[in-house]
Design a protein around this motif. Sequence first.
Motif, PDB file in Angstrom:
ATOM      1  N   LEU A 194       0.819  -1.210   0.000  1.00 30.20           N
ATOM      2  CA  LEU A 194       0.000   0.000   0.000  1.00 30.20           C
ATOM      3  C   LEU A 194       0.856   1.265   0.000  1.00 30.20           C
ATOM      4  O   LEU A 194       0.484   2.265  -0.621  1.00 30.20           O
ATOM      5  CB  LEU A 194      -0.935  -0.006   1.208  1.00 30.20           C
TER       6      LEU A 194
ATOM      7  N   GLU B   7       1.786   1.863  -3.522  1.00 32.09           N
ATOM      8  CA  GLU B   7       0.659   2.272  -4.357  1.00 32.09           C
ATOM      9  C   GLU B   7       0.147   3.664  -4.003  1.00 32.09           C
ATOM     10  O   GLU B   7      -0.414   4.353  -4.849  1.00 32.09           O
ATOM     11  CB  GLU B   7      -0.477   1.254  -4.234  1.00 32.09           C
TER      12      GLU B   7
ATOM     13  N   ILE C 201      -3.138   5.468   5.673  1.00 35.15           N
ATOM     14  CA  ILE C 201      -3.867   4.527   4.828  1.00 35.15           C
ATOM     15  C   ILE C 201      -4.715   3.646   5.737  1.00 35.15           C
ATOM     16  O   ILE C 201      -4.192   2.900   6.570  1.00 35.15           O
ATOM     17  CB  ILE C 201      -2.903   3.662   3.995  1.00 35.15           C
TER      18      ILE C 201
ATOM     19  N   THR D 139      -6.824   0.602   6.288  1.00 34.84           N
ATOM     20  CA  THR D 139      -7.116  -0.697   5.702  1.00 34.84           C
ATOM     21  C   THR D 139      -8.368  -1.294   6.331  1.00 34.84           C
ATOM     22  O   THR D 139      -8.915  -0.764   7.301  1.00 34.84           O
ATOM     23  CB  THR D 139      -5.950  -1.678   5.905  1.00 34.84           C
TER      24      THR D 139
ATOM     25  N   SER E 175      -6.893  -1.358  -4.297  1.00 33.18           N
ATOM     26  CA  SER E 175      -5.638  -1.635  -4.980  1.00 33.18           C
ATOM     27  C   SER E 175      -5.772  -1.245  -6.439  1.00 33.18           C
ATOM     28  O   SER E 175      -6.657  -1.697  -7.146  1.00 33.18           O
ATOM     29  CB  SER E 175      -5.306  -3.122  -4.880  1.00 33.18           C
TER      30      SER E 175
END
Length: 774
Positions: A261, A264, A271, A273, A474
């Motif tokens: 992550l 990306e 981030i 999740t 993703s």
Amino acid sequence: MFKHLKIFIQTRWFWLLGFLLFTGLFLDFTFPFRPRVPYSTQIQSADGTVLHAFLSKDDKWRLQTEVSEITPLLRKTLIHKEDRFFAWHLGVNPLALGRAALRNLLTGRRTSGASTITMQVVRLLEPRERSYGSKFVEILRAFQLELHYSKTEILQLYLNLVPYGGNIEGIKAASLLYFGKPPQLLSLAEITALAIVPNRPSSLRPDTRTATLLNARNAWLHRFEKENLFEKSTIQDALREPLEVRRRAAPHEIPHLALRLKKEYPDQPTIHTAINRQKQRQTEDLVKNYINRLRGQNIHNAAVLVINNETMAVEAYVGSADFTNPYDGGQVDGIRAVRSPGSTLKPLLYATAFDKGLITPKTVLNDVPTNFGGYEPENFDQRFNGPVTVEFALANSLNIPAVKILKEVGTPVLVDQLKKAGFQTVSKQAKDLGLSLILGGCGVTLEELTRLFAAFAHNGEVRPLTFGSSGVLSKKNKTTGSGIISPGAAFLITNVLTQVTRPDLPTNFDNTYHLPRIAWKTGTSYGRRDAWSVGYNKRYTVGVWVGNFSGQGVPELSGAETATPLLFSVFNSLDYNSPKGWYRAPEAVAVRLVCAVSGDIPVEFCTHKIVDYHLMGVSPYHRCTHRKWVFTDAAAKLTYCPYCLPTSGYVRRSYPNFAPELIAYYELKKLPYEKEPPHNPACERVFRDGAPFIVSPNEGSEYYIRRDEPQQILLSCQAANNVEEVYWYINDKLYQKSAPTAAVFMAPPLGRVKISCSDDKGRNTDIWIEVKRL
């Protein structure tokens, strides 16, 4: 006169204020103040816990504190200590500035800077030498900051930037690294301690100057008590609380997903999740303990992906058994590693065939040795089962029936299905894929396979995986939520994969494992390099891979014995005795009676009938032809066709209508079967239907022979069950007469060679090959 003077003064003030306003806006536009803070990247679980943190670009632990993490207690304590009028001033406190200037003039040295929280933020963002000129710039920048940001945002910036010794900056980093907890769980004593550290980050550093910090904390707590900031009992509790501080390591959980992550989303400081901490840790422990037991068999790694079917959120992501183990490739992400899928793609193939109206679960296929244009697959156990149903072939993962279905469906059709399901490597390999695709002759990832099986749980609809609870997806796995198979086909596949009478159950599972109610499929790649097991129920889809990242094969490795026990353990850990219901047949699925021998619509020969599912308006409606009427003489020694039927003395009998490949199998294995008598030798009628099928050599193939050691070529065919002899011709010259099942060898001439095979009924087949010399 005074009236005109008043108007003049008011006008001058108006223009002066306008000029100052214009100048301020011009300077703000010309010298904009848009702070860009290089935060550390933090990966959070679904409940907001920091699972993994990375150093910022300037090597600082500077974790962004979100507004929700600034508790009223933290806000009240900090503002009271640093800037009591923070809520009312415009970035600068004039009274504090005046008081500080007077004190500095009287003492002859700088004793107070009178910096507001806003001014401190400016200084932290743009460090300058401490001087009156720098103070003036800070004042201007403070006005700009107040112009563009709210008070809450400015306080948030302050809490994110204040130093805490070493390379730790911000209240969140200090809270996690010194106290091991997020800011919202800090007590008054801990908040007070952290509030005073930024004034002297070196001399009050929590992990090295604990005693000094404790005294300073208590002094401030007494001050709060005198100023009635908190109740006396609250202060006394805080004073009694010990200061337990030590430098902790930054969180480093879910390393594979965290690295993925971060790559990306390189510019996203936080981030969020969808990882469930409890499920993640349970799964990690299961994988680690399981692999520790398998190391004696030279099996060193495993990967597991857990998907919540209701949200498509990835709740557990285990890329390897031990990320810190460099010897076994622990840092390889097994969830994204491209491996051979073995037999795990067969459910999609059969579901596609259901939707195309080619088969139903009770359709009978012949699991016998078959040559597919030079490709001769074998079953995993190197045995053949003769006639089997589709559901038996899928539940037992038979290879030859699967290849037959793929040949009928068409490899490009299955490749297109896999493309729709988001199989990236298959898309790249599309031009080179053949019939071996269905037996593992392609590259897939555990993520792709698990998402495919989640589609079976979603009525055949492929949905993108959600790695983030706030919509973080993703980039490499964005697939549209579209159906690749019908809900009916998905139900039929689920019904087959739920069966427990199958060979891919772990040995003695009933004594060792609690069998969860799931639909699952196993797979073992060629050379026993990869063991797969993917399963699903109403709540979860779980994908398991076991093997070695080095690609080394292990004789004991198999999907049933190696991967499935771990799959069962994960399901039992996540969803033991799941309360969710099971799948029900959609309206498009109905039941009908079929012939048990063929799976087709019963006729007069079908004495044994069974119930079969079918897709209404889609599934084939073939009348059973597993037997046929034949005219014979009274002794059943000869058969007659309509053209040689005698006027009397014949009898009508039924005989099995075996396919030539099945007859060849029975003959090869010397298995007894009911044979049709030979045809009337006096009949001179030439038949065209049912001509022999040449199995070897392959039509259009090129064969190379050596000068010093010419090789021979096998001649082999499959003929109808009433054929007793076949005749082989090479370039239209009779070469040899033999039984239909006999193996014939010949040394071919060079060049283009015509090979013909005729049976004793006059039916003929021709093929051409090219023979060259090495």
